[in-house]
Design an enzyme around this catalytic site. Structure first.
Site, short mmCIF file in Angstrom:
data_model
loop_
_atom_site.label_atom_id
_atom_site.label_comp_id
_atom_site.label_asym_id
_atom_site.label_seq_id
_atom_site.Cartn_x
_atom_site.Cartn_y
_atom_site.Cartn_z
N ASP A 58 2.39 21.16 -19.72
CA ASP A 58 1.65 19.95 -20.08
C ASP A 58 2.55 19.16 -21.02
OD1 ASP A 58 0.13 17.93 -21.15
OD2 ASP A 58 -1.72 19.10 -21.25
N TYR A 81 0.84 -1.20 0.00
CA TYR A 81 0.00 0.00 0.00
C TYR A 81 0.87 1.25 0.00
CZ TYR A 81 -3.73 3.24 0.80
OH TYR A 81 -4.62 4.28 0.64
N ARG A 116 -12.79 17.18 -33.53
CA ARG A 116 -12.08 18.20 -32.76
C ARG A 116 -12.51 19.55 -33.30
NH1 ARG A 116 -9.75 16.35 -28.00
NH2 ARG A 116 -11.98 16.24 -27.92
N PHE A 123 -18.49 16.36 -25.72
CA PHE A 123 -18.13 15.52 -26.87
C PHE A 123 -18.11 14.04 -26.53
CE2 PHE A 123 -13.99 14.99 -25.03
CZ PHE A 123 -13.80 16.18 -24.36
N LYS A 151 0.16 8.64 -23.40
CA LYS A 151 0.57 8.98 -24.77
C LYS A 151 2.06 8.67 -24.92
CE LYS A 151 -3.37 11.47 -24.21
NZ LYS A 151 -4.17 11.47 -22.98
N PHE A 165 -6.89 22.88 -23.82
CA PHE A 165 -7.21 21.47 -23.95
C PHE A 165 -8.43 21.22 -23.07
CE2 PHE A 165 -7.25 16.95 -23.21
CZ PHE A 165 -7.30 16.55 -24.52
N THR A 166 -9.30 20.35 -23.55
CA THR A 166 -10.63 20.19 -22.93
C THR A 166 -10.57 19.96 -21.41
OG1 THR A 166 -10.51 17.86 -23.57
CG2 THR A 166 -11.70 19.33 -25.06
C1 P71 Z 1 -6.56 12.55 -26.47
C2 P71 Z 1 -6.62 12.65 -25.00
C3 P71 Z 1 -7.68 11.88 -24.26
C4 P71 Z 1 -8.91 12.69 -24.36
C5 P71 Z 1 -9.18 13.63 -23.39
C6 P71 Z 1 -10.26 14.48 -23.54
C7 P71 Z 1 -11.01 14.41 -24.69
C8 P71 Z 1 -10.78 13.44 -25.64
C9 P71 Z 1 -9.71 12.60 -25.48
C10 P71 Z 1 -5.65 13.79 -23.15
C11 P71 Z 1 -4.82 14.85 -22.69
C12 P71 Z 1 -4.00 15.59 -23.61
C13 P71 Z 1 -3.27 16.67 -23.15
C14 P71 Z 1 -2.43 17.46 -24.08
C15 P71 Z 1 -4.09 16.32 -20.96
C16 P71 Z 1 -4.84 15.24 -21.35
C17 P71 Z 1 -5.67 14.53 -20.33
N1 P71 Z 1 -5.81 13.52 -24.43
N2 P71 Z 1 -3.32 17.01 -21.85
O1 P71 Z 1 -5.82 13.35 -27.07
O2 P71 Z 1 -3.93 15.27 -24.90
O3 P71 Z 1 -5.09 13.34 -20.02
O4 P71 Z 1 -6.78 11.65 -20.75
O5 P71 Z 1 -4.89 11.02 -19.23
O6 P71 Z 1 -6.73 12.42 -18.39
O7 P71 Z 1 -7.21 11.67 -27.02
P1 P71 Z 1 -5.93 12.04 -19.59
#
Ligand code: P71
Length: 437
Positions: A197, A54, A364, A430, A240, A106-107
């Site tokens: 980021d 843990y 997007r 979305f 990623k 970013f969303t």
């Molecule tokens: C991508 C994603 C995943 C995603 C997130 C929201 C809407 C659609 C798809 C996630 C990112 C990202 C950047 C630059 C933070 C996050 C969040 N991307 N910064 O591109 O690209 O990370 O998904 O691990 O929570 O499909 P998280």
């Protein structure tokens, strides 16, 4: 494989939203590169080395050491994924009424800033909003825009500037080190922190190596360390670049903020030495980070993205240029120019590509942009469909199939009808919104 007849039904059942399809009904999945990459043999071996204590798992210390070695940040907090890190840092640093400038929204990042009471302000260069501009660093921050924001609101209202490497919503576009140095100089003068980021920092480093004067002979690993050294805090979705199926990190050099982050982690994520992850996942991440900085890996990865981009270019299909790091972004506004943005050209194009071949992509555009604080639809200049390539998963032959499918849809574009939204969730619409033709 599915038939066209089946796919026509599946997309209606999914409300014309590719997020709502079942993966078994998808042939080539280019929804995202997030968590969809293939782990290596070394990463799978690391999974077998899980220390599921843990507290104080050995895997945590290995992850912390990898972050310091490859990214340079001193303290690491694991989180369940990127948005977990965004949540924690937003809660610690943002007060209601604060302003957070950044190189395009970013969303999830913007949402966590807003939940903490802040307002995001876009300070990316204008070229980023133009799909056809060939600027080599469309992720750069416009120094004049940033200065104007600091002047207008005052440094006290700006807890930090968000600097994203490889700007996702602009099409995976890089920022240059020269620009980052200028941003650093300006913000340091005002005592404003930089939150990085770094979700796709290795891809950004590749473009620096290829395009920025003085970096040709520097390794990706060295360039990454140089980028990170110019920032104070980092959030990262490890799903990623870092080649894992789940996980994120919040990393930094400031011990006081780290202590606050450790404390918030126990509320929202888990103890500070696992942050919502299993020990084995942290070990796989440590190995993934070391693999992600290798020059040959990143060259092959971005080379495959370019391969798809070139195939589409040969067919005359409008995309964001230059090609980005993690995928090819189709210019849906131009392809479906007969549809007004209110009829969701990006959403429509993604649905049509799925119907044609079972290739899954992601909108997007206006659906992703959501609504402003007054509840009005935001109309982004970029109305795109992203063909995102997972790492180490597909072959160039798959890319050929994708290009041929996009071409078929492109050739019958004038007959394509738009969509109307019939269900809209409150947050990040979305993901779950539903549409009808
Ligand atoms: C991508 C994603 C995943 C995603 C997130 C929201 C809407 C659609 C798809 C996630 C990112 C990202 C950047 C630059 C933070 C996050 C969040 N991307 N910064 O591109 O690209 O990370 O998904 O691990 O929570 O499909 P998280």
């Amino acid at each position: 494989m599915t038939t066209e007849k089946q796919r026509n039904k599946f997309i209606i059942d999914a409300g014309y939203n590719t997020f709502l399809l079942r993966s078994e009904d998808v042939y080539i999945d280019l929804l995202t590169d997030s968590g969809t990459s293939a782990m290596s043999d070394r990463q799978w071996a690391a999974i077998m080395m899980g220390d599921e204590a843990y507290a104080g798992s050995r895997n945590y210390y290995n992850l912390e050491a990898a972050v310091t070695k490859f990214y340079g940040y001193k303290y690491t907090l694991p989180t369940h994924q990127g948005r977990g890190a965004e949540h924690i840092i937003s809660q610690i640093l943002i007060k209601p009424g604060d302003i957070i400038p950044g190189n395009m929204y970013f969303t999830t990042t913007r949402l966590h800033q807003e939940i903490a009471g802040g307002t995001f302000v876009d300070v990316i260069i204008d070229e980023a909003h133009d799909p056809e501009s060939l600027h080599p660093f469309k992720g750069n921050i416009d120094i004049d825009k940033l200065s104007a924001v600091i002047k207008k609101y005052g440094a006290k209202k700006i807890p930090y500037v968000t600097v994203s490497t490889s700007v996702n919503m602009a099409g995976g576009q890089p920022l240059s080190i020269a620009n980052l140095k200028e941003v650093r100089k300006l913000t340091q003068k005002h005592g404003i922190r930089l939150v990085h980021d770094m979700t796709r920092v290795a891809e950004n480093a590749y473009f620096i190596q290829q395009r920025e004067p003085g970096y040709k002979t520097k390794s990706i690993a060295k360039i990454i360390l140089e980028i990170c050294a110019l920032t104070d805090i980092a959030t990262m979705s490890a799903k990623k670049d870092a080649l894992v199926n789940i996980g994120g990190i919040l990393a930094m050099n400031d011990v006081k903020i780290y202590a606050e982050a450790q404390n918030l982690a126990v509320v929202y994520e888990g103890l500070h030495t696992y942050g919502g992850l299993a020990g084995r996942d942290m070990e796989a991440m440590a190995v993934g980070i070391s693999e992600s900085v290798q020059d040959l890996h990143i060259r092959a990865r971005i080379g495959q993205v370019e391969y798809l981009g070139e195939k589409l270019k040969e067919r005359g299909i409008p995309t964001v240029l230059p090609f980005g790091g993690h995928g090819i972004f189709l210019n849906a506004a131009k392809i479906l120019s007969h549809l007004p943005q209110e009829q969701f050209p990006g959403q429509t194009l993604a649905a049509e590509i799925y119907k044609d071949s079972g290739v899954r992509s992601m909108e997007r555009g206006i659906v992703s942009a959501g609504r402003d604080k007054k509840g009005k639809n935001i109309f982004p200049k970029l109305e795109l469909v992203r063909l995102t390539i997972p790492r180490r998963v597909y072959t160039q032959a798959h890319m050929d199939v994708v290009a041929e499918s996009v071409e078929r849809v492109f050739l019958r574009r004038e007959k394509i009808k738009g969509l109307t939204m019939v269900f809209e969730p409150e947050y990040l619409r979305f993901f779950q919104a539903r549409f009808k033709q």
